[in-house]
Every structure is written in structure tokens, then in C-alpha cells.
Design an enzyme around this catalytic site. Sequence first.
Site, PDB file in Angstrom:
ATOM      1  CE  LYS A  68     -23.726 -46.756 -48.006  1.00  0.00           C
ATOM      2  NZ  LYS A  68     -24.007 -45.499 -48.949  1.00  0.00           N
ATOM      3  CD1 TRP A  73     -32.987 -38.240 -45.401  1.00  0.00           C
ATOM      4  CD2 TRP A  73     -33.220 -40.082 -44.242  1.00  0.00           C
ATOM      5  NE1 TRP A  73     -34.311 -38.330 -44.998  1.00  0.00           N
ATOM      6  CE2 TRP A  73     -34.555 -39.713 -44.113  1.00  0.00           C
ATOM      7  CE3 TRP A  73     -32.954 -41.100 -43.574  1.00  0.00           C
ATOM      8  CZ2 TRP A  73     -35.715 -40.118 -43.620  1.00  0.00           C
ATOM      9  CZ3 TRP A  73     -33.953 -41.891 -42.858  1.00  0.00           C
ATOM     10  CH2 TRP A  73     -35.229 -41.067 -42.766  1.00  0.00           C
ATOM     11  CG  HIS A 136     -18.025 -41.502 -41.694  1.00  0.00           C
ATOM     12  ND1 HIS A 136     -19.450 -41.704 -41.659  1.00  0.00           N
ATOM     13  CD2 HIS A 136     -17.919 -41.575 -43.044  1.00  0.00           C
ATOM     14  CE1 HIS A 136     -19.984 -41.511 -42.508  1.00  0.00           C
ATOM     15  NE2 HIS A 136     -19.136 -41.384 -43.573  1.00  0.00           N
ATOM     16  CB  SER A 166     -25.842 -50.317 -46.686  1.00  0.00           C
ATOM     17  OG  SER A 166     -25.839 -49.368 -47.519  1.00  0.00           O
ATOM     18  NE  ARG A 291     -27.409 -51.300 -50.815  1.00  0.00           N
ATOM     19  CZ  ARG A 291     -28.146 -52.517 -50.564  1.00  0.00           C
ATOM     20  NH1 ARG A 291     -28.566 -53.398 -51.393  1.00  0.00           N
ATOM     21  NH2 ARG A 291     -28.612 -52.653 -49.370  1.00  0.00           N
ATOM     22  CE  LYS A 292     -32.045 -53.772 -52.923  1.00  0.00           C
ATOM     23  NZ  LYS A 292     -32.242 -55.077 -52.712  1.00  0.00           N
TER      24      LYS A 292
END
Length: 329
Positions: A68, A73, A136, A166, A291-292
Site C-alpha cells: 500500500k 502504480w 514486498h 491504506s 482506493r483514493k
Amino acid sequence: MASKDLTNFTEYQSKDVQLEAFGEEDSKCKELILSLPKEYYGVPNHYFYFFQGFWPKDSDVVVASMPKTGTTWLKALTFAIVNRNRFSSLENHPLLTSNSHELVPSLESNVYVDTISQFPKFDILNMIEPRLFGTHIPFASLAKSIKESNCKIIYICRNPFDTYVSYWNFMNKISLNFDFPTITIEDDFERYCKGICHVGSFWDHVLGYLNESIARPDKVLFMKYEDLKENGNSHVKRIAEFLDCPFTQEEESNGVIENIINLCSFKKMKELEANKFGEFGRKIEKNYLFRKAEVGDWINYLSPSMVEKLSKIIEEKFSGSGLSFKVCT
């Protein structure tokens, strides 16, 4: 592919204990796996197994991050940058029909399958170079073969406040799919502050890659999510230069950089059918990844006491590192 068929077997990771799942008819396969060199990669009892000459290639690229922090991206941007000559037409670009996690497979989740009955979903020996992977895993826990190769690592970090919010929202969505109880932000925040996360603490994760980027700037490119949002053009050029595929003057004049930024924008990716429907992993819906993507959204979730506590931890953990984050209040 059946477990007895070794013709196209490349490599995978599994728990040693799962080797017992082989039946008597697979004894040769079991003996082969037990004889392979292996590298521990950070998850208890999990390993990379070496077979048919595969370790990371010097041309490989690894997108690394805490969950997150902009992984989806950055994977999209990296894929678009290194493959811009292959997919010069944006009308038929793979990112329009596939999620970036499908195009840039995760080392621990996609390439190395953790059940003995499955094999890699990706034919890693036949991937077009440069091969792109994601992870990760903390730097300290990466396989020795990755750390000692000349493959390049791009790391992205995000303001720890937004990262936490997030992550908490994301994990609660997954919990609902598994019929698990939701996690209150108060209880989960305490765990976060203690560094309890399935990939380790935020600060240790970040510092591991930051320190390596300082020691080996040709090996690790360290980026901040907020900087990428603030000046996408500059940082897309920075990624291309780091990967030894800088944009030409002609490309810049023709708007190639801007086209890549627009193609990989949050708004664009969120609206794509490929990212609205279907699952990414087991019971993780693709739309959970979008999400945002806002900077400073944490202010709508964290209490003043939470902010004060986390601020003190960040100041203590990152003291002397030269790393700081803009806090929007």
C-alpha cells in the site's frame, strides 16, 4: 502441469515440510528437489530453489515496496517505461487489458508458488528481457542471489500515516471476503506502531532499501510516493535513466513521457474494466487495489493521540537517516 512432469520445471519455492506430500511414485522428483541449492527469502520455512541455471539475471528489474505504498502504480510505470518501444501504440497497450500485478509478477506470490501441487504461473526462463518482478520482501531478507547480482531494484515508500490507513482499509476488505471479523483501527494501530506486519516494520523495511540505495545507487533507486505524485515527469525520467533506457530528445518532444504518465494514472487505471473485475490472488478483488491514492487522507482516520505517537516513533526510527516526510494537516 503434473508434479511428476519435470520437462518444463524451472523452479519454485515451497515449505520443506510440504515435500512430504509427494507420493511414492514421485520419489525421484522429491529427491531432485532435496538436492537443489536453495536460498531462504524471509518467510519462515520458505525458500527459492535453483534449477536449470536460473538465478536473477543482471538485466532483471525488481519493484520493491511495503504494501500500500504505490506498488500498483510503480509496477505500471516501470512496465510502460521499459516496454515503450514494444508497445508504442497506446490503443493496444497491455496495461489497458491487464492489471500491472499480472504484468509484473510478485516473486513471493506469483513466481514461486507455495503449494507442492502447483508450479510457477509464469515461464520465467522465457520472459522477455528485461524481466520485471515485484516483491514486498525486506532487503535484508532477499535471496543472496538477488542482492549479489547486478539486477536493479526500484523501491517506493510512502508517508507512514497514509501507508497505515491504506493498509488497514485493504486488510479489512480482505477480512470480509474470508468472513473474518473486521479489525478496529485502534487495535490495529497499536500493532503497526510495534512493527507487527507480515513483511516487517515500516521503518526497518524502508531503512533497509534506503541504506542500500546510498551504498549502491546503481543497484537500488529509492523513491517517495509523494515526490512521484508531485513531479511525475521528472521521476519517470529518473526511472528510465536508472534502468539504462533514458528517453531521447525526440521522445520527450513527442510527449512519450506524458503519455506514459496518463496511461498509468490512478484515474485511468481505476476506470479500466481490467481493474474493476476479477481477483488478484485468492479472494483479493482487483478493485481493492484502487482506493483514493490521496496524500494526507490519514487525517480523516487517525486521532490526535495516534498522530502524536506515530510521529515520535518516526522521528526516533529515522533519526540520522536524512529521510523525512511531508505531513499534510
